[in-house]
Design a protein around this motif. Structure first.
Motif, PDB file in Angstrom:
ATOM      1  N   HIS A 161       0.716  -0.742   0.093  1.00  0.00           N
ATOM      2  CA  HIS A 161       0.035  -0.091   0.078  1.00  0.00           C
ATOM      3  C   HIS A 161       0.652   1.505   0.177  1.00  0.00           C
ATOM      4  N   LEU A 162       0.578   2.087  -0.702  1.00  0.00           N
ATOM      5  CA  LEU A 162       1.633   3.778  -0.767  1.00  0.00           C
ATOM      6  C   LEU A 162       0.108   4.313  -0.348  1.00  0.00           C
ATOM      7  N   LEU A 163       1.062   5.264   0.002  1.00  0.00           N
ATOM      8  CA  LEU A 163       0.356   6.548   0.407  1.00  0.00           C
ATOM      9  C   LEU A 163       0.876   7.309   0.858  1.00  0.00           C
ATOM     10  N   TRP A 164       0.354   8.654   0.420  1.00  0.00           N
ATOM     11  CA  TRP A 164       1.062  10.153   0.787  1.00  0.00           C
ATOM     12  C   TRP A 164       0.756  10.721   2.670  1.00  0.00           C
ATOM     13  N   VAL A 165       1.435  10.955   3.291  1.00  0.00           N
ATOM     14  CA  VAL A 165       1.105  11.496   4.208  1.00  0.00           C
ATOM     15  C   VAL A 165       1.991  12.881   4.591  1.00  0.00           C
ATOM     16  N   GLN A 167       4.548  16.013   7.600  1.00  0.00           N
ATOM     17  CA  GLN A 167       5.386  15.470   8.101  1.00  0.00           C
ATOM     18  C   GLN A 167       5.127  14.221   9.455  1.00  0.00           C
ATOM     19  N   ALA A 168       3.877  15.132   9.695  1.00  0.00           N
ATOM     20  CA  ALA A 168       3.510  14.524  11.097  1.00  0.00           C
ATOM     21  C   ALA A 168       2.833  12.692  10.740  1.00  0.00           C
ATOM     22  N   GLY A 169       3.321  12.679   9.755  1.00  0.00           N
ATOM     23  CA  GLY A 169       2.087  11.573   9.477  1.00  0.00           C
ATOM     24  C   GLY A 169       0.933  11.390   9.340  1.00  0.00           C
ATOM     25  N   VAL A 170       0.310  12.399   8.978  1.00  0.00           N
ATOM     26  CA  VAL A 170      -1.432  12.043   8.691  1.00  0.00           C
ATOM     27  C   VAL A 170      -1.514  12.022   7.613  1.00  0.00           C
ATOM     28  N   ASP A 171      -2.424  11.540   7.358  1.00  0.00           N
ATOM     29  CA  ASP A 171      -2.993  11.023   5.613  1.00  0.00           C
ATOM     30  C   ASP A 171      -3.012  12.126   5.245  1.00  0.00           C
ATOM     31  N   LEU A 172      -2.815  12.480   3.174  1.00  0.00           N
ATOM     32  CA  LEU A 172      -3.109  13.609   3.100  1.00  0.00           C
ATOM     33  C   LEU A 172      -4.520  13.803   2.452  1.00  0.00           C
ATOM     34  N   THR A 173      -4.924  12.747   2.441  1.00  0.00           N
ATOM     35  CA  THR A 173      -6.516  12.197   1.808  1.00  0.00           C
ATOM     36  C   THR A 173      -6.965  12.258   2.228  1.00  0.00           C
ATOM     37  N   THR A 174      -6.747  13.454   3.997  1.00  0.00           N
ATOM     38  CA  THR A 174      -7.926  13.733   4.689  1.00  0.00           C
ATOM     39  C   THR A 174      -8.245  14.920   4.656  1.00  0.00           C
ATOM     40  N   ASP A 175      -7.038  15.807   3.519  1.00  0.00           N
ATOM     41  CA  ASP A 175      -6.769  17.772   3.487  1.00  0.00           C
ATOM     42  C   ASP A 175      -7.726  17.474   1.465  1.00  0.00           C
ATOM     43  N   SER A 176      -8.577  18.042   2.162  1.00  0.00           N
ATOM     44  CA  SER A 176      -9.212  18.738   0.718  1.00  0.00           C
ATOM     45  C   SER A 176      -8.324  19.842  -0.199  1.00  0.00           C
ATOM     46  N   ARG A 177      -7.177  19.951   0.707  1.00  0.00           N
ATOM     47  CA  ARG A 177      -6.782  21.083  -0.444  1.00  0.00           C
ATOM     48  C   ARG A 177      -5.415  20.000  -1.167  1.00  0.00           C
ATOM     49  N   TYR A 178      -5.033  19.010  -0.950  1.00  0.00           N
ATOM     50  CA  TYR A 178      -4.185  18.274  -1.694  1.00  0.00           C
ATOM     51  C   TYR A 178      -5.827  17.213  -2.939  1.00  0.00           C
ATOM     52  N   ILE A 202       0.958   6.167  -7.092  1.00  0.00           N
ATOM     53  CA  ILE A 202       0.610   6.841  -6.561  1.00  0.00           C
ATOM     54  C   ILE A 202       1.069   8.200  -6.878  1.00  0.00           C
ATOM     55  N   ASN A 203      -0.625   9.407  -6.924  1.00  0.00           N
ATOM     56  CA  ASN A 203      -0.067  10.806  -7.126  1.00  0.00           C
ATOM     57  C   ASN A 203      -0.121  12.104  -6.292  1.00  0.00           C
ATOM     58  N   LEU A 204       0.209  12.604  -6.088  1.00  0.00           N
ATOM     59  CA  LEU A 204       0.032  14.165  -5.134  1.00  0.00           C
ATOM     60  C   LEU A 204       0.058  15.351  -5.917  1.00  0.00           C
ATOM     61  N   THR A 205      -1.134  15.923  -6.268  1.00  0.00           N
ATOM     62  CA  THR A 205      -1.415  17.058  -6.616  1.00  0.00           C
ATOM     63  C   THR A 205      -2.076  18.152  -5.334  1.00  0.00           C
ATOM     64  N   TRP A 214       6.501  16.361   2.382  1.00  0.00           N
ATOM     65  CA  TRP A 214       6.028  15.272   2.263  1.00  0.00           C
ATOM     66  C   TRP A 214       6.718  14.180   1.643  1.00  0.00           C
ATOM     67  N   ARG A 215       5.578  13.418   2.412  1.00  0.00           N
ATOM     68  CA  ARG A 215       6.366  11.920   2.388  1.00  0.00           C
ATOM     69  C   ARG A 215       5.431  10.783   1.368  1.00  0.00           C
ATOM     70  N   CYS A 216       5.953   9.913   0.625  1.00  0.00           N
ATOM     71  CA  CYS A 216       5.385   9.045  -0.172  1.00  0.00           C
ATOM     72  C   CYS A 216       5.792   7.251   1.108  1.00  0.00           C
ATOM     73  N   ARG A 217       4.301   6.982   1.773  1.00  0.00           N
ATOM     74  CA  ARG A 217       5.196   6.094   2.684  1.00  0.00           C
ATOM     75  C   ARG A 217       4.893   4.294   1.919  1.00  0.00           C
ATOM     76  N   LEU A 218       6.104   3.551   2.067  1.00  0.00           N
ATOM     77  CA  LEU A 218       4.968   2.363   1.618  1.00  0.00           C
ATOM     78  C   LEU A 218       5.138   0.804   3.082  1.00  0.00           C
ATOM     79  N   THR A 219       3.766   0.411   2.629  1.00  0.00           N
ATOM     80  CA  THR A 219       3.320  -0.435   3.954  1.00  0.00           C
ATOM     81  C   THR A 219       3.334  -1.413   2.908  1.00  0.00           C
TER      82      THR A 219
END
Length: 330
Positions: free
Chosen positions: A174-178, A180-191, A201-204, A216-221
């Motif tokens: 699973h790939l995820l953009w977070v 610096q604090a490790g918060v999932d950026l999908t929860t922020d409407s700005r991204y 996985i892309n972040l715009t 910003w961090r791309c995290r792999l689990t």
């Protein structure tokens, strides 16, 4: 001939294990991000690494390559300078690139006879690339600065583009953009987060003034365990230090804040230069006015001189006539 058959057999075994979704008992997965060094363990090592052979297989390269033979590096490999053998017979790779992912097998030979089974290691590579363009109609701009939108693409390089998704699904990748604090950026409407399969996985987002030095961090689990992450930090150039206006995220036709100057910070040298420029400009305008007046006045002066000369000539004629009149009468 037997060595070539062994290499072909190794490739066939690895291919079969990939397609069936089954991994060997000694298989290990190593996840690494771009530019880092990696150590691949050899779980079947003997006491003497002179018996160790490392073999590499990748679908992109369509074959197997011997990297280490009898504990020594092969000099004809492209990665010769980046490879080394550890004291525990592990394979060390410096400055990993997207060309390095694939299957690695550690094999032991004694008196030309293989000892035990291969210890296989799967190397996976996580990389982030960025692209930027203007938030206005022009899309030719590529600099990173406030008011421009940036797209960060995080990609997992594994076996090849087609089988990566299949493998990622079976292994729970699973790939995820977070942030610096490790918060999932999908929860922020700005991204805006989008994906292309399981391995990209892309972040715009549109950059703001306060994004300078933001990370910003791309995290792999892997099976719900964090294995690696890639950090991307926004860096603005020095010329953007004068920006004072913040561009709203959803505004597309705003003035580029890089063109707005800060009135609060004035350099004395710049101020002096400005005053000199103003004085020179004023002097130039005065000279231009003088020249214009001279050009306009010259014809007027000449005309007045002609008129005065004619009047003077008439007066002289009349005076001469008055003097000559009595003489004629006598």
């Amino acid at each position: 001939m037997s060595d070539k058959c062994d290499l072909c057999l190794l490739g066939l075994i690895i291919l079969c294990s990939l397609l069936t979704g089954n991994s060997g008992v000694n298989d290990a997965h190593v996840f690494i991000s771009s530019g880092e060094d990696v150590r691949l363990p050899c779980n079947n090592a003997l006491s003497d690494c002179t018996s160790t052979t490392w073999i590499y297989f990748s679908f992109r390269h369509s074959g197997t390559v011997e990297l280490i033979i009898g504990g020594k590096k092969k000099k004809d490999t492209e990665r010769h300078e980046r490879l080394s053998l550890g004291s525990d017979c592990s394979l060390n790779i410096k400055n990993v690139t997207k060309e390095d992912p694939g299957f690695y097998s550690c094999r032991q030979y004694v008196n030309d006879e293989q000892q035990g089974t291969d210890a296989r290691v799967s190397l996976h590579f996580l990389h982030v690339s960025s692209s930027s363009s203007s938030s206005s109609s022009s899309s030719s701009q590529t600099e990173i600065s406030p008011g421009r939108f940036v797209t960060l693409s995080c990609q997992l390089y594994s076996y090849d583009g087609e089988s990566c998704d299949r493998w990622a699904h079976s292994e729970g990748i699973h790939l995820l953009w977070v942030n610096q604090a490790g918060v999932d950026l999908t929860t922020d409407s700005r991204y805006q987060i989008s994906s292309s399969g399981l391995c990209i996985i892309n972040l715009t987002t549109t950059l703001l003034k306060e994004d300078d030095n933001r990370e910003w961090r791309c995290r792999l689990t892997h099976r719900n365990q964090v294995k690696t992450s890639v950090r991307y930090t926004v860096k603005y150039s020095a010329q953007d230090d004068s920006v004072t206006a913040v561009i709203p995220v959803h505004t597309t036709n705003s003035q580029d804040p890089s063109t707005i100057k800060t009135p609060e910070t004035k350099d004395p040298a710049v101020t002096a230069s400005t005053e000199v420029s103003r004085t020179a400009g004023l002097l130039f305008r005065v000279i231009v006015m003088i020249v214009e007046i001279a050009v306009f006045a010259a014809p007027t002066v000449i005309l007045l001189q002609i008129i005065c000369a004619r009047r003077a000539g008439r007066k002289n004629s009349q005076h001469l006539e008055e003097i000559e009149m009595p003489t004629r009468l006598q």
